[in-house]
Design a protein around this motif. Structure first.
Motif, PDB file in Angstrom:
ATOM      1  N   PRO A 257       0.704  -1.135   0.306  1.00  0.00           N
ATOM      2  CA  PRO A 257       0.126   0.285  -0.041  1.00  0.00           C
ATOM      3  C   PRO A 257       0.683   1.102  -0.242  1.00  0.00           C
ATOM      4  O   PRO A 257       0.525   1.921  -0.067  1.00  0.00           O
ATOM      5  CB  PRO A 257      -0.902  -0.128   1.295  1.00  0.00           C
ATOM      6  N   PHE A 258       1.902   1.471   0.118  1.00  0.00           N
ATOM      7  CA  PHE A 258       2.850   2.690   0.238  1.00  0.00           C
ATOM      8  C   PHE A 258       4.005   2.911  -1.162  1.00  0.00           C
ATOM      9  O   PHE A 258       4.944   3.238  -0.963  1.00  0.00           O
ATOM     10  CB  PHE A 258       3.601   2.293   1.534  1.00  0.00           C
ATOM     11  N   THR A 259       3.985   1.465  -1.649  1.00  0.00           N
ATOM     12  CA  THR A 259       4.566   1.260  -2.723  1.00  0.00           C
ATOM     13  C   THR A 259       3.749   2.276  -4.047  1.00  0.00           C
ATOM     14  O   THR A 259       2.621   2.297  -4.619  1.00  0.00           O
ATOM     15  CB  THR A 259       4.295   0.034  -3.201  1.00  0.00           C
ATOM     16  N   THR A 260       4.021   3.312  -4.871  1.00  0.00           N
ATOM     17  CA  THR A 260       3.719   3.939  -5.800  1.00  0.00           C
ATOM     18  C   THR A 260       4.981   5.203  -6.234  1.00  0.00           C
ATOM     19  O   THR A 260       5.730   5.582  -5.563  1.00  0.00           O
ATOM     20  CB  THR A 260       2.781   5.557  -5.490  1.00  0.00           C
ATOM     21  N   GLY A 261       5.038   4.647  -7.030  1.00  0.00           N
ATOM     22  CA  GLY A 261       6.203   5.981  -8.714  1.00  0.00           C
ATOM     23  C   GLY A 261       7.439   5.123  -8.483  1.00  0.00           C
ATOM     24  O   GLY A 261       8.481   5.340  -8.717  1.00  0.00           O
ATOM     25  N   GLU A 262       7.095   3.259  -8.322  1.00  0.00           N
ATOM     26  CA  GLU A 262       7.817   3.084  -8.161  1.00  0.00           C
ATOM     27  C   GLU A 262       8.572   1.769  -9.729  1.00  0.00           C
ATOM     28  O   GLU A 262       7.154   1.751 -10.442  1.00  0.00           O
ATOM     29  CB  GLU A 262       8.205   1.992  -7.508  1.00  0.00           C
ATOM     30  N   HIS A 263       9.337   1.139 -10.257  1.00  0.00           N
ATOM     31  CA  HIS A 263       9.314   0.389 -11.750  1.00  0.00           C
ATOM     32  C   HIS A 263       9.120  -0.805 -10.948  1.00  0.00           C
ATOM     33  O   HIS A 263      11.088  -0.366 -10.271  1.00  0.00           O
ATOM     34  CB  HIS A 263       9.811   1.189 -12.686  1.00  0.00           C
ATOM     35  N   LEU A 264       9.594  -2.299 -11.217  1.00  0.00           N
ATOM     36  CA  LEU A 264       9.437  -3.604 -10.979  1.00  0.00           C
ATOM     37  C   LEU A 264      10.465  -3.759 -12.309  1.00  0.00           C
ATOM     38  O   LEU A 264      10.208  -3.985 -13.524  1.00  0.00           O
ATOM     39  CB  LEU A 264       8.915  -3.924 -10.444  1.00  0.00           C
ATOM     40  N   LYS A 265      12.099  -4.215 -11.918  1.00  0.00           N
ATOM     41  CA  LYS A 265      12.591  -5.254 -13.298  1.00  0.00           C
ATOM     42  C   LYS A 265      12.843  -5.907 -13.101  1.00  0.00           C
ATOM     43  O   LYS A 265      13.209  -6.967 -12.130  1.00  0.00           O
ATOM     44  CB  LYS A 265      14.172  -4.349 -13.402  1.00  0.00           C
ATOM     45  N   ILE A 266      11.308  -7.093 -14.486  1.00  0.00           N
ATOM     46  CA  ILE A 266      11.400  -8.590 -14.535  1.00  0.00           C
ATOM     47  C   ILE A 266      13.077  -8.834 -15.511  1.00  0.00           C
ATOM     48  O   ILE A 266      11.971  -9.383 -16.647  1.00  0.00           O
ATOM     49  CB  ILE A 266      10.269  -8.318 -14.407  1.00  0.00           C
ATOM     50  N   SER A 267      14.200  -9.208 -15.033  1.00  0.00           N
ATOM     51  CA  SER A 267      14.557  -9.153 -16.349  1.00  0.00           C
ATOM     52  C   SER A 267      15.611 -10.822 -15.958  1.00  0.00           C
ATOM     53  O   SER A 267      17.102 -10.086 -16.777  1.00  0.00           O
ATOM     54  CB  SER A 267      15.828  -7.632 -16.735  1.00  0.00           C
ATOM     55  N   GLY A 268      15.764 -11.628 -15.309  1.00  0.00           N
ATOM     56  CA  GLY A 268      16.893 -12.836 -14.864  1.00  0.00           C
ATOM     57  C   GLY A 268      17.657 -12.288 -14.279  1.00  0.00           C
ATOM     58  O   GLY A 268      18.099 -13.399 -14.991  1.00  0.00           O
ATOM     59  N   GLY A 269      18.122 -10.979 -13.328  1.00  0.00           N
ATOM     60  CA  GLY A 269      19.316 -11.335 -12.763  1.00  0.00           C
ATOM     61  C   GLY A 269      20.480 -10.172 -14.280  1.00  0.00           C
ATOM     62  O   GLY A 269      21.268  -9.472 -14.032  1.00  0.00           O
ATOM     63  N   LEU A 270      19.776  -9.370 -14.843  1.00  0.00           N
ATOM     64  CA  LEU A 270      20.653  -9.072 -15.869  1.00  0.00           C
ATOM     65  C   LEU A 270      20.994  -7.634 -15.397  1.00  0.00           C
ATOM     66  O   LEU A 270      19.699  -6.728 -15.443  1.00  0.00           O
ATOM     67  CB  LEU A 270      20.375  -8.696 -18.052  1.00  0.00           C
TER      68      LEU A 270
END
Length: 270
Positions: A257-270
């Motif tokens: 609920p306190f997470t906003t303005g963020e980006h989540l990288k989903i890249s298998g470790g790259l």
């Protein structure tokens, strides 16, 4: 403020294939009613047929304001509100270095990937601002200090950026520029509406097993092929669309609920 036992509602653009389709399916598995939107209405209807919860398929061109507004209106007319949205629609564009890239190709990619996300946010947020904040589990937060208490949300939105929005994107400058733009739009929207109970975040997937990745492989020049090889990732494979969908639904959930303005990288470790 209200608590609600009704089925929450998710809107997914680009829901006719790839990550968008996987995300709509995952939302349905979690009990959401779904609005599946795509420029290809038939593909949206095919996704709708995969869902086990109520839903509608909507044809939308996210580059046209009236089309986006009509999509949001259709969602609200059917379900009453929009709790979550995943703005997943996007295009790749042609592979070429900057000097060889036509200007109109740049304009088209930016129109869909950047302006399209901006238009979706514009109309999704406008609707969410009219909605009563909802606390799904008030007892969970009852004994927390006021500064930490989850007071409910009017809505949560996740935008599709890309690993190309974080790293240089040779041979794909329009696509890379558009995905960097998505991150800027995401952070701006998050700051503008955080105090009004609307969260906005982004996901940045790397190579994912989707039709867009197949297109990238087909059109990439020989000296770019190493970049699209799954072995270039530390995990040694592509992401599955379902893995990105899990990240999207988590960002939309009450778990953060306190997470906003963020980006989540989903890249298998790259």
């Amino acid at each position: 403020m209200a608590t609600s036992t009704r089925k929450p509602v998710a809107l997914v653009t680009g829901g006719g294939s790839g990550i968008g389709r996987a995300t709509a399916v995952r939302f349905a598995e979690l009990g959401y009613s779904c609005v599946v939107a795509d420029i290809d209405e038939q593909s949206a209807k095919e996704t709708l047929g995969m869902l086990q919860t109520p839903g509608i398929a909507v044809q939308v061109d996210i580059t046209i304001a009236t089309s986006v507004e009509a999509m949001v209106t259709a969602a609200v007319q059917r379900f009453g509100r929009i709790d979550c949205a995943f703005n997943g629609a996007g295009i790749l564009g042609a592979s070429a270095r900057i000097v060889e890239s036509p200007e109109d190709a740049f304009d088209r990619v930016m129109d869909v990937n950047a302006k399209g996300v901006w238009l979706c946010l514009k109309y999704e947020i406008a609707q969410m601002l009219q909605q009563e904040p909802v606390v799904s589990d008030p007892a969970r937060w009852a004994d927390k200090p006021d500064v930490c208490r989850f007071r409910g949300v009017r809505g949560s939105i996740v935008n599709a950026s890309s690993l190309a929005g974080l790293l240089p994107s040779t041979w794909l400058s329009p696509y890379g520029a558009s995905k960097w733009a998505v991150l800027g739009i995401t952070k701006t929207a998050a700051v503008e509406y955080a105090s009004e109970g609307i969260r906005v975040n982004a996901v940045c997937p790397g190579l994912t097993a989707t039709p867009m990745r197949d297109q990238l492989v087909e059109q990439s020049p020989p000296d770019f092929q190493d970049r699209v090889d799954p072995k270039s990732y530390p995990a040694g494979r592509l992401a599955a669309p379902e893995e990105v969908a899990e990240a999207v639904t988590w960002l939309c959930s009450d778990a953060c609920p306190f997470t906003t303005g963020e980006h989540l990288k989903i890249s298998g470790g790259l």
